[in-house]
Design a protein around this motif. Structure first.
Motif, PDB file in Angstrom:
ATOM      1  N   ASP A  90      -7.386  -2.473  10.795  1.00 41.02           N
ATOM      2  CA  ASP A  90      -8.594  -3.261  10.091  1.00 41.02           C
ATOM      3  C   ASP A  90      -9.604  -2.686  10.170  1.00 41.02           C
ATOM      4  OD1 ASP A  90      -8.931  -5.218   7.804  1.00 41.02           O
ATOM      5  OD2 ASP A  90     -10.923  -5.245   8.189  1.00 41.02           O
ATOM      6  N   ALA A  91     -10.611  -1.852   9.780  1.00 43.41           N
ATOM      7  CA  ALA A  91     -11.456  -0.705   9.157  1.00 43.41           C
ATOM      8  C   ALA A  91     -12.734  -2.263   9.882  1.00 43.41           C
ATOM      9  CB  ALA A  91     -12.220  -1.347   7.789  1.00 43.41           C
ATOM     10  N   ARG A 149     -11.263   8.117   2.482  1.00 42.63           N
ATOM     11  CA  ARG A 149     -11.435   9.077   0.491  1.00 42.63           C
ATOM     12  C   ARG A 149     -10.548   6.879   0.173  1.00 42.63           C
ATOM     13  NH1 ARG A 149      -8.580   9.531  -3.660  1.00 42.63           N
ATOM     14  NH2 ARG A 149      -6.858   8.776  -2.616  1.00 42.63           N
ATOM     15  N   SER A 150     -11.434   6.648   0.150  1.00 42.88           N
ATOM     16  CA  SER A 150     -10.764   5.958  -0.847  1.00 42.88           C
ATOM     17  C   SER A 150     -10.911   4.666  -0.932  1.00 42.88           C
ATOM     18  CB  SER A 150     -10.867   5.909  -2.004  1.00 42.88           C
ATOM     19  OG  SER A 150     -10.395   6.470  -3.091  1.00 42.88           O
ATOM     20  N   TRP A 210       0.656  -1.273  -0.389  1.00 40.38           N
ATOM     21  CA  TRP A 210      -0.047   0.121   0.337  1.00 40.38           C
ATOM     22  C   TRP A 210       0.897   1.232  -0.566  1.00 40.38           C
ATOM     23  CZ3 TRP A 210      -4.755   0.141  -0.927  1.00 40.38           C
ATOM     24  CH2 TRP A 210      -5.826  -1.060  -0.831  1.00 40.38           C
ATOM     25  N   ASP A 256      -4.856   2.242  10.488  1.00 36.45           N
ATOM     26  CA  ASP A 256      -5.076   1.910   8.311  1.00 36.45           C
ATOM     27  C   ASP A 256      -4.010   0.901   8.190  1.00 36.45           C
ATOM     28  OD1 ASP A 256      -4.754   3.076   5.309  1.00 36.45           O
ATOM     29  OD2 ASP A 256      -3.460   1.149   5.780  1.00 36.45           O
ATOM     30  N   GLY A 314      -8.133   4.315   6.729  1.00 31.17           N
ATOM     31  CA  GLY A 314      -7.604   3.699   5.697  1.00 31.17           C
ATOM     32  C   GLY A 314      -7.351   5.152   5.561  1.00 31.17           C
ATOM     33  N   ALA A 315      -6.207   5.285   6.600  1.00 35.51           N
ATOM     34  CA  ALA A 315      -5.958   6.791   6.689  1.00 35.51           C
ATOM     35  C   ALA A 315      -4.462   7.051   5.389  1.00 35.51           C
ATOM     36  CB  ALA A 315      -4.886   7.503   7.878  1.00 35.51           C
ATOM     37  N   GLY A 316      -4.140   6.154   4.761  1.00 43.02           N
ATOM     38  CA  GLY A 316      -2.666   6.274   3.697  1.00 43.02           C
ATOM     39  C   GLY A 316      -1.788   6.692   4.564  1.00 43.02           C
TER      40      GLY A 316
END
Ligand SMILES: C[S@@+](CC[C@H](N)C(=O)[O-])C[C@H]1O[C@@H](n2cnc3c(N)ncnc32)[C@H](O)[C@@H]1O
Length: 268
Positions: A97-98, A114-115, A6, A73, A49-51
């Protein structure tokens, strides 16, 4: 240790040599998401899912030192990259995990995304988990592309096998197997009191070169359009041939590439 997939994709692969216009487009999506989340100083916020921190680092500037912004994330390396850019003091980082957020129930004023829902096969379970961590009246705001309707494929003349393979692969890929109604259904199903969507288009400047790059690297390995063709039994040589054809067809002239997207706003 090599960077995880990722982080490598976010930091190195996704844009090729045209980072500027893409970053500008993402910054405007970021500002719209955070505006819809109505963040105030002191807010408790989750960037799920902050990346590398697109939303979370800016949310921290709005929540200020008296707030708390948790960037979650699955990618440890992406979070490390975000952490090195954090400068408010209210940012926290959690690998998670989400579907199993490392947060107590009812903690958050807002969850922003976002995405990320596009990568989660069980979106109803994700909606339930987001509802769990939000306080009553808390806001969830997401931006998600509706890749099902993206003009991925240029001129298919002579490439009917590729077109058919792409169509067949769409239902099997989490990036392309849903439309906005499925998102609304998931968040209604998870018990949110109101669920609203705003439809829009993301627009990116592309020539043939950028189109071909996006086809191969628009998502990480295993998810992108090129890999979708391979999973649908198109040979790598045939997929390369198609990509070369599309790139030549679009040529050197800049045009605007449209990707339908939605902003989803749900109140717990
Ligand atoms: C397209 S990137 C978006 C990153 C960031 N939100 C941004 O706007 O730049 C998707 C992110 O979702 C993360 N992700 C994918 N599946 C996840 C899951 N099940 N739980 C948490 N994060 C996940 C990936 O690691 C990646 O950082």
């Amino acid at each position: 240790m090599p960077e995880d997939k990722w982080s490598r994709w976010l930091n190195e692969e996704r844009w090729g040599d045209q980072a500027g216009p893409f970053q500008a487009a993402l910054n405007s999506v970021r500002d719209r998401i955070l505006g819809l989340a109505e963040l105030k100083p002191g807010a408790t916020v989750v960037d799920l899912g902050a990346g590398t921190g697109l939303l979370g680092l800016q949310a921290a500037r709005q929540a200020k030192r008296e707030g708390t912004v948790v960037l979650v994330d699955v990618s440890r390396d992406s979070l490390a990259s975000a952490q090195s850019d954090a400068n408010v003091g209210c940012e926290r980082f959690a690998v998670g995990d989400a579907l199993h957020l490392p947060l107590i129930s009812g903690w958050a004023d807002a969850v922003v995304i976002r995405s990320v829902l596009i990568y989660i096969p069980d979106r109803l379970a994700a909606a339930h988990e987001i509802a769990r961590v939000l306080r009553p009246g808390g806001r969830f705001v997401a931006y998600e592309p509706i890749n099902r309707r993206m003009e991925q494929i240029v001129d298919m003349t002579g490439f009917e096998d590729v077109r058919d393979a792409y169509q067949a692969a769409m239902d099997k890929n989490t990036l392309t197997n849903f439309a906005e109604d499925d998102l609304v259904e998931a968040f209604r199903g998870a018990g949110f009191t109101s669920v609203e969507i705003v439809e829009d288009d993301s627009r990116f400047p592309v020539r043939g070169k950028e189109w071909a790059h996006g086809f191969r690297y628009g998502a990480p390995a295993g998810y992108n359009a090129f890999d979708m063709l391979l999973t649908a039994r198109i040979s790598p040589e045939r997929a390369d041939e198609f990509l070369g054809h599309g790139e030549r067809l679009l040529g050197d002239e800049w045009r605007v590439w449209r990707c339908p997207c939605v902003y989803l706003i749900a109140v717990r």
